[in-house]
Write an enzyme that holds these catalytic residues in place. Structure first.
Site, PDB file in Angstrom:
ATOM      1  N   ARG A   1       0.824  -1.223   0.000  1.00  0.00           N
ATOM      2  CA  ARG A   1       0.000   0.000   0.000  1.00  0.00           C
ATOM      3  C   ARG A   1       0.855   1.269   0.000  1.00  0.00           C
ATOM      4  O   ARG A   1       0.480   2.278  -0.593  1.00  0.00           O
ATOM      5  CB  ARG A   1      -0.928  -0.029   1.236  1.00  0.00           C
ATOM      6  CG  ARG A   1      -1.896   1.145   1.343  1.00  0.00           C
ATOM      7  CD  ARG A   1      -2.857   0.925   2.507  1.00  0.00           C
ATOM      8  NE  ARG A   1      -3.507   2.166   2.959  1.00  0.00           N
ATOM      9  CZ  ARG A   1      -4.698   2.608   2.544  1.00  0.00           C
ATOM     10  NH1 ARG A   1      -5.381   1.912   1.671  1.00  0.00           N
ATOM     11  NH2 ARG A   1      -5.202   3.725   3.003  1.00  0.00           N
TER      12      ARG A   1
ATOM     13  N   ILE B   1      -7.021   7.741  -1.327  1.00  0.00           N
ATOM     14  CA  ILE B   1      -6.958   6.272  -1.337  1.00  0.00           C
ATOM     15  C   ILE B   1      -7.750   5.877  -0.096  1.00  0.00           C
ATOM     16  O   ILE B   1      -7.503   6.388   1.003  1.00  0.00           O
ATOM     17  CB  ILE B   1      -5.483   5.775  -1.328  1.00  0.00           C
ATOM     18  CG1 ILE B   1      -5.407   4.258  -1.134  1.00  0.00           C
ATOM     19  CG2 ILE B   1      -4.636   6.449  -0.295  1.00  0.00           C
ATOM     20  CD1 ILE B   1      -3.991   3.686  -1.375  1.00  0.00           C
ATOM     21  N   SER B   2      -8.737   4.999  -0.266  1.00  0.00           N
ATOM     22  CA  SER B   2      -9.658   4.709   0.840  1.00  0.00           C
ATOM     23  C   SER B   2      -8.950   4.052   2.010  1.00  0.00           C
ATOM     24  O   SER B   2      -7.900   3.423   1.857  1.00  0.00           O
ATOM     25  CB  SER B   2     -10.775   3.784   0.361  1.00  0.00           C
ATOM     26  OG  SER B   2     -11.502   4.419  -0.637  1.00  0.00           O
ATOM     27  N   GLN B   3      -9.593   4.163   3.156  1.00  0.00           N
ATOM     28  CA  GLN B   3      -9.145   3.501   4.390  1.00  0.00           C
ATOM     29  C   GLN B   3      -8.992   1.991   4.106  1.00  0.00           C
ATOM     30  O   GLN B   3      -9.831   1.421   3.408  1.00  0.00           O
ATOM     31  CB  GLN B   3     -10.258   3.758   5.410  1.00  0.00           C
ATOM     32  CG  GLN B   3     -10.116   3.154   6.744  1.00  0.00           C
ATOM     33  CD  GLN B   3     -11.437   3.314   7.540  1.00  0.00           C
ATOM     34  OE1 GLN B   3     -12.440   3.798   7.014  1.00  0.00           O
ATOM     35  NE2 GLN B   3     -11.399   2.905   8.770  1.00  0.00           N
TER      36      GLN B   3
END
Lengths: 791, 234
Positions: free
Chosen positions: B58, B84-86
């Site tokens: 990530r 960028i999502s959780q």
């Protein structure tokens, strides 16, 4: 000597006008940058400045009073400089805080503290000048307090008027100009040394410079505006400021409008523009030149209102940008009446529909929903409410804003405006954890049961889809045919019907389900006799809002907070229940600041020397004045059709009449008046508590001029006596112990500071009538403390 | 003076020894803890999803200034107003579409390319549409570098999906909308799942799972989230 008095009175008047105006300006700036609940913090900061000025005065009075003219002018000029500079500094990229980020980023806590301090400085400087004048000429306190309150009242009205023409970033300059003129007036009649000349030049230069360097007010990056402006080809179309907030519209190829549209729809979603008030989106408008209406609204649940029967007349409440008007037009409603309180949105909607063939059949009312319902007696075939929880606060953000159009009384009034077979339609966004729809069901059930009807019949039905539940309520029961039409409508558009009668009837295989199966279970409980037991057990407040406690969007309970923290962790809380938490934080913050800036310094330098009875007196009248003012604003909010003017008129009348009371107090010689005045106020509040709502109700249909006369009489009488206790006590202190005046001024300031956020929190728990009683009790306490001490 | 020198020497040895003992992928530990502490305890049990979340680096998908918080329990800005999502939301959405190795998945909103990489670990092919060219090109380069040759990226308006490769077994939309775009429903296979954040694009939205059946389309509202708005180019 007369010239001296006149100079001080006029400059005090202008300074007071600037101070109150600056408060309103900061409230608007913070409403744009953040949210309106942060704006209420400004009142506390201002009062904190007043309290702290008393402390400073107690410590520095020997020096300040020795050269009164010089220091008075200096303070006025410094306050003008800081008035223009503090909003520029706090709006800079390195100092602007973000409400959401204060929960997760300690840097933003620092920014918040810096913002409060920078806002605090102009108030403390101005208040020090006012306090100095009160101490310096304590024998003329009545007249000085009169100039102070008269200036405050005038400042409120003038600033509200300026908001129509001046952009928010330039309003501090207007406020500072008042102070500058006040200083100039004082200086010209009482010239001082050359230091002041230099300071005058500096102030003038800073004010001119601020006009050029003041940047546009930037909304939080979490506000709708900040997101929309980044969309492809985003183009700003309208920018207009008003006391209702800054209205902006944006068009972009990326904005489309089809809320809650059926999943069976295969048509392209049409392009739209978006309108914002203070950076928050409030409604869509069509930008397609070939099609002036939103055709897909016919595939939304609200369309059922017209599917059941042709509705000749429609009332659209809180019409916003007029989306619901489109549906009524598409469904051939011949007489459409709308209400919208914001005149800028109102005129934008009018202008969008102006060039269409439909314009003649729409009657636009620039009034609040509740005022319209109270004043108009027309009946309608359909009454449409805006979607609840969409633009009006789904997240508890508006927990502390009065929503007097969502109370039991408001829905009852709306029902009374229905024709015999008319229908009331209220869409509500589905939230999770369930709050808004449950509170709405409980409210509508209460309204229906209030009619003394046969509960085996169906008066309420719901249509649920993937993100909304729309409720339909009638005065007469839904017929079997209407119920079967509802089912067919739902089948064709893939919606789920909910039929509320003795037992809630729902589809056993619903199309749209939620993460848990409790929603219908809760609905059943809320429409049964068991609902009294349900309210305390549910983790959120879903008991209907009433006129006494008009906080529809306040849901938070300690149990609910625990649930939210468990489910979404602490960083997620601001997205759900921000409003109430911020009021609580503001209260704690203000108390800590108040103790640090007012009480503690006085203790340290051993200046808090007032007797307990005098302390109690000034504390009690400080609390009582603020609470009574808040209750009066609430009581007259609906009365004036227009909340912004209502606040301006009420504050104006209250301050001016209190000013007259102060002026008259100079002529009162008896010492007994000290305890008689607060006793009299408590007595009048007691009478108002019983009679005022009744008189407001019967005079509701009067014309504006008569309403103002009524307000002048009622608020003016109360305001007049409310203006007596403070100057009477200061005058008495000036005779008995002049040195304690600054401490008394600080005590009064501290308790006024604490009372503002406390009153908001209390009104949620005990309602406005309870708050009025507390106000009366505080005056009684003031009376008793002096009475017992003198006797 | 002598003692100071010895203490300094010992300190250098300790620090150097600590640095030497760090694993080659120093983010492996953070990734493992992300899966164990943030994702697994929140009812994400799909083994393939957990494995993919534990594998995809990530930190390579976030801007250099945010590498230190790449594995934290929250979204990270990636520029152009996008995030960028959780990690939990990425895992949640992946598990929700019930991915299988033979699946062809459509993703709307490539963003950083992280969600596409997670999907590429599990399914046969991923077709991803991004409206912002800079983001799409950057994601394409990164995914190529990481050898994800089963991810196909197109710079276009996500509203229209990717008709040429339809129908899809599943669709993941990573941008909020007030509506469910009709072309996406059309491009979903019968029996397929689409997960989309719906609601007001600027406030709290809900993840909605759409299932296309023979004669009807049903939805299931999952949990509240906050996503960036769904954008259309024309």
């Amino acid at each position: 000597m007369k010239k001296d008095y006149f100079a001080l009175d006029v400059s005090l008047f202008l300074l007071s006008a600037a101070v109150i105006g600056f408060q309103l300006t900061l409230m608007q700036i913070l409403s744009i940058q953040q949210w309106s609940h942060m704006a209420s913090m400004v009142i506390s900061i201002a009062l904190l400045g007043f309290g702290a000025s008393g402390t400073l005065l107690a410590i520095l009075k020997k020096y300040l009073l020795k050269q009164f003219d010089k220091y008075y002018t200096t303070l006025l000029l410094l306050s003008a400089i800081t008035m223009v500079l503090s909003p520029i500094l706090t709006g800079s990229s390195w100092l602007q805080f973000d409400t959401y980020l204060i929960f997760i980023n300690s840097g933003h806590i620092f920014r918040l503290i810096m913002t409060c301090l920078l806002y605090f400085i102009p108030f403390v400087l101005a208040a020090l000048a006012i306090g100095m004048s009160f101490t310096y000429q304590a024998d003329r306190i009545g007249r000085l307090y009169f100039a102070n309150l008269l200036g405050s009242g005038a400042g409120a009205i003038i600033t509200v008027l300026f908001m129509w023409k001046i952009m928010p970033q330039h309003l501090p300059l207007i406020n500072a100009s008042f102070t500058l003129v006040g200083a100039l007036f004082f200086y010209l009649l009482k010239p001082q040394n050359s230091t002041c000349k230099l300071l005058f030049t500096l102030t003038f230069c800073v004010c001119i410079m601020s006009f050029y360097i003041a940047p546009d007010i930037q909304p939080s990056e979490y506000k709708s505006w900040s997101k929309a402006i980044r969309l492809p080809q985003a183009k700003i179309q309208t920018v207009q400021n008003s006391p209702y907030g800054l209205v902006q519209t944006i068009s972009s190829s990326a904005i489309r409008y089809a809320p809650s549209v059926s999943l069976t729809n295969t048509e392209t979603i049409p392009q739209a523009g978006l309108a914002f008030v203070n950076g928050e989106s409030v409604g869509y408008f069509p930008t397609d030149s070939t099609n002036k209406l939103f055709p897909l609204l016919q595939c939304t649940p609200v369309a059922l209102a017209y599917q059941l029967k042709h509705r000749k007349s429609t009332l659209i409440l809180q019409s916003g940008m007029g989306e619901q008007i489109h549906l009524a037009l598409l469904k051939n409603s011949k007489q459409i009446t709308t209400t919208e309180v914001n005149p800028v949105l109102h005129s934008l909607t009018k202008s969008f529909l102006n060039n269409t063939k439909y314009n003649s059949q729409i009657l636009f009312n620039n009034s609040s929903a509740r005022s319209f319902l109270k004043q108009d007696s027309t009946t309608f075939d359909a009454i449409l409410f805006p979607a609840i929880g969409s633009f009006y606060g789904s997240s508890g953000l508006y927990a502390l804003q009065e929503q007097n159009w969502l109370t039991i009384e408001a829905f009852m009034e709306a029902r009374d405006h229905l024709t015999n077979d008319g229908i009331l339609c209220v869409p509500c966004w589905l939230d999770y954890p369930y709050r808004s729809p449950l509170k709405l069901i409980a409210t509508l059930d209460e309204v229906i049961k209030n009619q003394n009807i046969d509960t085996t019949e169906t008066y309420l039905i719901g249509v649920k889809n993937w993100n909304q539940i729309t409720f339909f309520m009638k005065r007469t029961p839904f017929s079997d045919e209407e119920i079967s039409q509802t089912t067919e409508f739902c089948d064709s558009l893939l919606f789920d019907p909910l039929i509320f009668n003795n037992s809630l009837l729902v589809d056993v295989n619903p199309i749209h389900t939620t993460a848990d199966t409790l929603f219908n279970h809760y609905n059943k409980q809320l429409t049964s006799a068991q609902k009294g037991k349900f309210y305390p057990t549910y983790p959120f407040r879903v008991k209907p809002a009433t006129d006494n406690k008009p906080y529809f969007f306040h849901f938070l309970k300690p149990a609910g907070l625990n649930k939210l923290i468990n489910d979404f962790n602490i960083a997620g809380i601001p997205y759900f229940e921000l409003g109430y938490l911020l009021a609580l934080i503001t209260f704690l913050f203000i108390v800590v600041f108040g103790v640090s800036f007012i009480i503690l310094p006085l203790k340290i330098v051993n200046q808090l020397k007032i007797k307990p009875s005098v302390f109690n007196y000034f504390a009690a009248i400080g609390i009582a004045y603020m609470i009574t003012e808040m209750v009066l604003i609430h009581q007259f909010n609906i009365y004036f059709d227009n909340p912004v003017y209502a606040v301006a008129i009420i504050i104006g009348i209250l301050l001016i009449s209190s000013g007259i009371g102060s002026y008259i107090s100079e002529k009162i010689r008896t010492k007994n008046s000290l305890w008689i005045a607060p006793l009299l106020i408590a007595f009048i509040i007691g009478i108002y508590l019983i009679c005022l709502p009744y008189f407001i109700n019967i005079t509701m249909a009067f014309t504006l001029s008569y309403k103002i006369i009524f307000s002048l009489v009622t608020i003016g009488c109360l305001g007049f006596v409310m203006g007596l206790p403070f100057p009477l006590a200061i005058k008495q202190l000036s005779i008995e112990n002049k040195d304690t005046i600054p401490s008394a001024w600080a005590t009064n300031g501290f308790f006024s500071v604490a009372a503002t956020p406390l009153a908001i929190l209390l009104s949620i728990e005990i309602g406005f009538s309870g708050l009025f009683i507390i106000g009366a009790c505080s005056y009684l306490l003031a009376s008793f403390s002096i009475f017992s001490a003198t006797s | 003076m002598k003692y100071t020198f010895i203490i300094q020497l010992l300190w250098i040895i300790l620090v150097y020894g600590h640095v030497q003992s760090q694993p080659v992928d120093k983010f492996e530990k953070a990734r493992k803890s992300m899966v164990q502490d943030q994702i697994n305890p929140r009812d994400i049990t799909d083994k393939a999803t957990l494995a993919a979340m534990g594998k995809v680096p990530r930190h390579l998908f976030v801007p250099s200034g945010y590498v230190s918080i790449a594995y934290k329990d929250g979204p990270v800005p990636i520029g152009y107003g996008q995030t960028i999502s959780q990690p939990f939301i990425v895992a949640y959405m992946t598990q929700a579409i019930k991915p299988k190795p033979n699946y062809k998945v459509l993703e709307i909103g490539t963003g950083s390319g992280y969600q596409a990489a997670i999907l590429a670990e599990i399914v046969d092919s991923v077709f991803s549409v991004e409206i912002i060219p800079e983001l799409g090109d950057k994601a394409k380069k990164l995914l190529n570098k990481l050898d994800y040759d089963n991810v196909h990226i197109k710079i276009d308006d996500g509203y229209f999906g990717w008709k040429e490769h339809a129908p899809f077994d599943a669709i993941i939309v990573t941008a909020a909308a007030t509506y469910i775009p009709p072309p996406l429903i059309e491009q979903l296979k019968t029996g397929g799942y689409m997960i989309i954040p719906v609601g007001h694009p600027f406030q709290v939205q809900k993840l909605v799972m759409v299932q296309k059946k023979e004669k009807k389309i049903s939805t299931r509202t999952m949990l509240p989230v906050r996503f960036v708005p769904f954008t259309r180019s024309k």
